[in-house]
Design a protein around this motif. Structure first.
Motif, mmCIF file in Angstrom:
data_model
loop_
_atom_site.group_PDB
_atom_site.id
_atom_site.type_symbol
_atom_site.label_atom_id
_atom_site.label_comp_id
_atom_site.label_asym_id
_atom_site.label_seq_id
_atom_site.Cartn_x
_atom_site.Cartn_y
_atom_site.Cartn_z
ATOM 1 N N ASN A 54 26.547 58.981 -29.841
ATOM 2 C CA ASN A 54 25.329 58.186 -29.658
ATOM 3 C C ASN A 54 25.271 57.145 -30.773
ATOM 4 O O ASN A 54 25.106 57.493 -31.932
ATOM 5 C CB ASN A 54 24.097 59.084 -29.705
ATOM 6 C CG ASN A 54 22.814 58.327 -29.442
ATOM 7 O OD1 ASN A 54 22.829 57.150 -29.092
ATOM 8 N ND2 ASN A 54 21.694 58.994 -29.610
ATOM 9 N N SER A 70 19.494 54.061 -31.389
ATOM 10 C CA SER A 70 18.349 54.874 -31.786
ATOM 11 C C SER A 70 17.089 54.571 -30.969
ATOM 12 O O SER A 70 16.056 55.164 -31.217
ATOM 13 C CB SER A 70 18.064 54.664 -33.276
ATOM 14 O OG SER A 70 17.811 53.294 -33.534
ATOM 15 N N GLN A 71 17.172 53.687 -29.984
ATOM 16 C CA GLN A 71 15.983 53.310 -29.222
ATOM 17 C C GLN A 71 15.538 54.386 -28.235
ATOM 18 O O GLN A 71 14.356 54.583 -27.999
ATOM 19 C CB GLN A 71 16.210 52.003 -28.440
ATOM 20 C CG GLN A 71 16.442 50.798 -29.301
ATOM 21 C CD GLN A 71 17.922 50.588 -29.627
ATOM 22 O OE1 GLN A 71 18.778 51.430 -29.389
ATOM 23 N NE2 GLN A 71 18.224 49.440 -30.198
ATOM 24 N N GLU A 77 15.887 58.429 -27.010
ATOM 25 C CA GLU A 77 16.336 59.759 -27.422
ATOM 26 C C GLU A 77 17.296 60.321 -26.373
ATOM 27 O O GLU A 77 17.000 60.335 -25.185
ATOM 28 C CB GLU A 77 15.152 60.706 -27.574
ATOM 29 C CG GLU A 77 15.585 62.075 -28.028
ATOM 30 C CD GLU A 77 14.435 63.066 -28.143
ATOM 31 O OE1 GLU A 77 14.746 64.270 -28.245
ATOM 32 O OE2 GLU A 77 13.271 62.650 -28.128
ATOM 33 N N SER A 109 18.894 63.639 -25.494
ATOM 34 C CA SER A 109 18.831 65.075 -25.746
ATOM 35 C C SER A 109 20.122 65.762 -25.289
ATOM 36 O O SER A 109 20.896 65.199 -24.514
ATOM 37 C CB SER A 109 17.647 65.686 -24.993
ATOM 38 O OG SER A 109 17.867 65.586 -23.590
#
Length: 158
Positions: free
Chosen positions: A10, A13-14, A16, A18
């Motif tokens: 990943n 950071s915009q 999430e 999971s």
């Protein structure tokens, strides 16, 4: 039964991302491979990135200077793929998904983020296997049917 290993990164950071969402993408990839009757275990590199990065990649590799939702980089040629000698898995290639574009599309189409990421992963796996919808309405229709069947099988029908 085949197993799909996602080498996941990943880089944004915009949105999430999971573990559950990564598992949805893995299951979508596995569903496509099962429907294609692929045998053995498979490895796919999956990168979730941001809009500027995918725009640069799209410009560099496709000469299209705009943000896209997903890019696929197959490592096989003519149905022949290398093996990861450490795991024995067939290495299919790389998938790069733009998280912000995926979130926008989920909202535009009125479905969940899981459905959109699953769709983009299923679509890309078909590209890794050699399918190409660009310039062919017939191949686009075939890909659409295969994607939807794979997603329905994991509970992500339209």
């Amino acid at each position: 039964m085949s197993e799909v290993y996602l080498e996941y990164t990943n880089e944004q950071s915009q949105i999430e991302i999971s573990e559950e969402l990564v598992e949805v993408m893995r299951r979508a990839a596995q569903s496509v491979l099962e429907r294609e009757q692929a045998q053995g275990n498979f490895e796919i590199s999956l990168t979730i990135t941001d809009a500027p990065t995918i725009r640069r990649l799209n410009a560099d590799f496709r000469n299209i200077d705009r943000v896209t939702d997903v890019l696929s980089f197959p490592l096989g040629e003519g149905g022949v793929f290398e093996k990861n000698f450490a795991t024995g898995a067939t290495v299919l290639g790389d998938i790069v998904i733009c998280a912000t574009r995926a979130a926008e599309q989920a909202q535009e189409y009125g479905h969940s983020l899981q459905r959109e990421f699953g769709f983009l992963c299923a679509h890309s796996v078909l590209h890794l296997l050699g399918y190409d919808h660009v310039g062919s309405a017939q191949e686009a229709a075939v890909m659409e049917q295969k994607q939807e069947a794979a997603l329905a099988a994991i509970g992500l029908a339209r």
